[in-house]
Each structure stands twice: as C-alpha cells, then as structure tokens.
Motif scaffolding. Structure first.
Motif, short mmCIF file in Angstrom:
data_model
loop_
_atom_site.label_atom_id
_atom_site.label_comp_id
_atom_site.label_asym_id
_atom_site.label_seq_id
_atom_site.Cartn_x
_atom_site.Cartn_y
_atom_site.Cartn_z
N MET A 171 0.24 -21.41 15.83
CA MET A 171 1.67 -21.16 15.70
C MET A 171 2.18 -20.24 16.80
O MET A 171 3.24 -20.48 17.39
CB MET A 171 1.95 -20.53 14.33
CG MET A 171 3.43 -20.37 13.99
SD MET A 171 4.24 -21.93 13.57
CE MET A 171 5.25 -22.20 15.02
N ARG A 172 1.40 -19.21 17.13
CA ARG A 172 1.81 -18.29 18.20
C ARG A 172 1.83 -19.00 19.55
O ARG A 172 2.73 -18.76 20.37
CB ARG A 172 0.88 -17.08 18.24
CG ARG A 172 1.13 -16.08 17.10
CD ARG A 172 0.40 -14.77 17.36
NE ARG A 172 -1.05 -14.94 17.30
CZ ARG A 172 -1.78 -14.78 16.21
NH1 ARG A 172 -1.18 -14.45 15.06
NH2 ARG A 172 -3.08 -14.94 16.23
N ALA A 173 0.85 -19.88 19.79
CA ALA A 173 0.83 -20.64 21.04
C ALA A 173 2.07 -21.52 21.16
O ALA A 173 2.66 -21.65 22.24
CB ALA A 173 -0.44 -21.48 21.13
N PHE A 174 2.48 -22.14 20.05
CA PHE A 174 3.70 -22.95 20.05
C PHE A 174 4.91 -22.10 20.39
O PHE A 174 5.73 -22.47 21.24
CB PHE A 174 3.89 -23.62 18.69
CG PHE A 174 5.17 -24.41 18.58
CD1 PHE A 174 5.19 -25.76 18.89
CD2 PHE A 174 6.36 -23.81 18.20
CE1 PHE A 174 6.36 -26.50 18.81
CE2 PHE A 174 7.54 -24.53 18.11
CZ PHE A 174 7.54 -25.88 18.43
N LEU A 175 5.04 -20.95 19.75
CA LEU A 175 6.21 -20.10 19.96
C LEU A 175 6.27 -19.57 21.39
O LEU A 175 7.36 -19.48 21.97
CB LEU A 175 6.19 -18.94 18.96
CG LEU A 175 6.39 -19.34 17.49
CD1 LEU A 175 6.17 -18.13 16.58
CD2 LEU A 175 7.76 -19.95 17.26
N ARG A 176 5.11 -19.22 21.95
CA ARG A 176 5.10 -18.74 23.34
C ARG A 176 5.55 -19.82 24.31
O ARG A 176 6.38 -19.58 25.20
CB ARG A 176 3.71 -18.24 23.72
CG ARG A 176 3.31 -16.91 23.07
CD ARG A 176 2.08 -16.33 23.75
NE ARG A 176 0.93 -17.20 23.62
CZ ARG A 176 0.02 -17.11 22.63
NH1 ARG A 176 0.17 -16.18 21.69
NH2 ARG A 176 -1.01 -17.93 22.60
N LEU A 177 5.00 -21.02 24.14
CA LEU A 177 5.37 -22.11 25.05
C LEU A 177 6.81 -22.53 24.82
O LEU A 177 7.53 -22.86 25.79
CB LEU A 177 4.42 -23.29 24.85
CG LEU A 177 4.63 -24.49 25.78
CD1 LEU A 177 4.62 -24.07 27.24
CD2 LEU A 177 3.57 -25.56 25.52
#
Length: 240
Positions: A171-177
């Motif tokens: 989820m954090r990787a999605f939000l960063r990208l």
C-alpha cells in the motif's frame, strides 16, 4: 471461458457448446456482447484477456497439490496477481464509467506498476481477512498467511503479522508512486487512478463486512455463522 475466447473471432472457428444450457453460456455471451458494445476495442481486448488469465489461474493450486507438493510461496505470489481477479474488474469499471485513459497512457510503466500494486494490495487484504475462515473449510486452501506459516516455520500470529506488513508495504509503495505520478498526469490517468483507489477501498470494506469470511463462534458472528449487521458476500475477491 469459451464465450470470451470465441467473441470477436472468425465465425468458422469452434463455438461454445452448451446444448442443455447448464453452463448458462447464452447469458454469459449476452453479457460479453453488451460489454463489448460500450467498451473501446483496447478495453474489451484487455478485459477478455484478463478474464481468460483469471480462469486459467485456478489451475495452479489443484495441479500443484496433484503433484504432491502443493503451492509454494513464490509460485503463489506470481499466480495471485491474476487469481485475485482485480485486473479484469478494474478494466470493467473503466468500461462502465467511460474512463478516458488511453491505451498509450495505460501502457506506461508507472500506470502498469500502479495497477499491479493495487492488485497485490487487494490480494493481500483478501488473504488476511479470509485466512481464518479458510482454515475451517475442511480442506487445504492456500493464502499468504498459511504459506508464510508452513514455509517460514512461523506461528499463526507471526504469519498474520508478516502478511499485514506485506500488505502495508504494498500500500505504501502504491501511495508513493501515485504521489509522483499525479502531478504530471493527464485527466485520463487521474481518472484511472481514481478507479484503482475506489476498488481498493471498496474491496477492503467488503472483506471486513462479508459473511463469507465469518467463522461461527467468533466475535461479530451469530450462531448461524452470519456476520451481524453485514450484507451478503460475493466470494474471495471473486477468486479462490
């Protein structure tokens, strides 16, 4: 799958065969035709391909069990991208909402990765919420916590905690990208990202409320196994 494979192909090729109507292929064919009528050619071809891959993904677990070893954690991770079924569902959402994202925008690495991250976020969310129920069905059912437990030698609680960390990092990787993509994105890409966000949130809410993942005798469940105050379930992310 025969309906999806045949739609749009030359008429002299083999057609779906359902003489007694037990597979409801007429209904399926009608739904496919109506979907095609409102989709762009790229959207429909993507939807059809993703649906076929979803159906084929159901072969992984029984075939590995038939060989005697069962699913592995690496193999399960790869297969789960298609088995969660979020890819065709998101495409269908794009179709019915007339999402203006173009095929060229859809093919960009950033949007492809965001779509993959969203699919895995939904997969791990689904696995975490379904694991307890699937441990009570009387037959082995693979999910992320169960495979972490057996392959890594973890306790049930440790496996669940690790699965939660996997979900949260996805989820954090999605939000960063997403944060890097939106400032320079076209209206079509913004709309596509909105669809992904809606699906992730809706799927999370469904996982928490569906009676399908309730276990009789656990908190929040009545004696008949029904989740108190919740609606009817639709399946494990529509996939096993």
């Amino acid at each position: 799958m025969s309906v999806l494979s045949a739609e749009g192909e030359p008429s002299d090729l083999p057609r779906p065969y359902d003489p007694d109507g037990s597979h409801r292929l007429d209904t399926a064919a009608d739904l496919v035709l109506r979907t095609r009528s409102i989709a762009t050619p790229e959207q429909f071809d993507r939807f059809r391909t993703q649906m076929i891959l979803w159906f084929f993904s159901y072969l992984y677990e029984p075939l590995t069990r038939q060989r005697g070893n069962g699913p592995t954690l690496p193999g399960y991770r790869v297969n789960r991208l298609h088995n969660i079924a979020s890819l065709p569902y998101v495409t269908l959402a794009e179709i019915v909402t007339h999402c203006p994202v173009s095929a060229g925008e859809r093919a960009r690495p950033s949007l492809r990765r965001l779509s993959t991250l969203a699919a895995y976020q939904m997969a791990w969310c689904n696995d975490i919420h379904s694991a307890t129920r699937e441990a009570h069905v009387g037959r082995p059912v693979a999910n992320l916590p169960s495979l972490l437990r057996t392959e890594k030698g973890l306790t049930g609680e440790e496996a669940t905690e690790k699965a939660v960390r996997t979900h949260d990092s996805t989820m954090r990787a999605f939000l960063r990208l997403e944060a890097r993509t939106r400032p320079h994105a076209s209206p079509g890409t913004h709309a596509c990202l909105d669809v992904l966000r809606i699906w992730m949130r809706g799927h999370y809410d469904w996982c928490r409320e569906t009676v399908r993942y309730q276990v009789p005798g656990t908190p929040g469940t009545d004696q008949g196994g029904q989740a108190q105050g919740s609606g009817t379930g639709h399946g494990k992310g529509a996939a096993a």
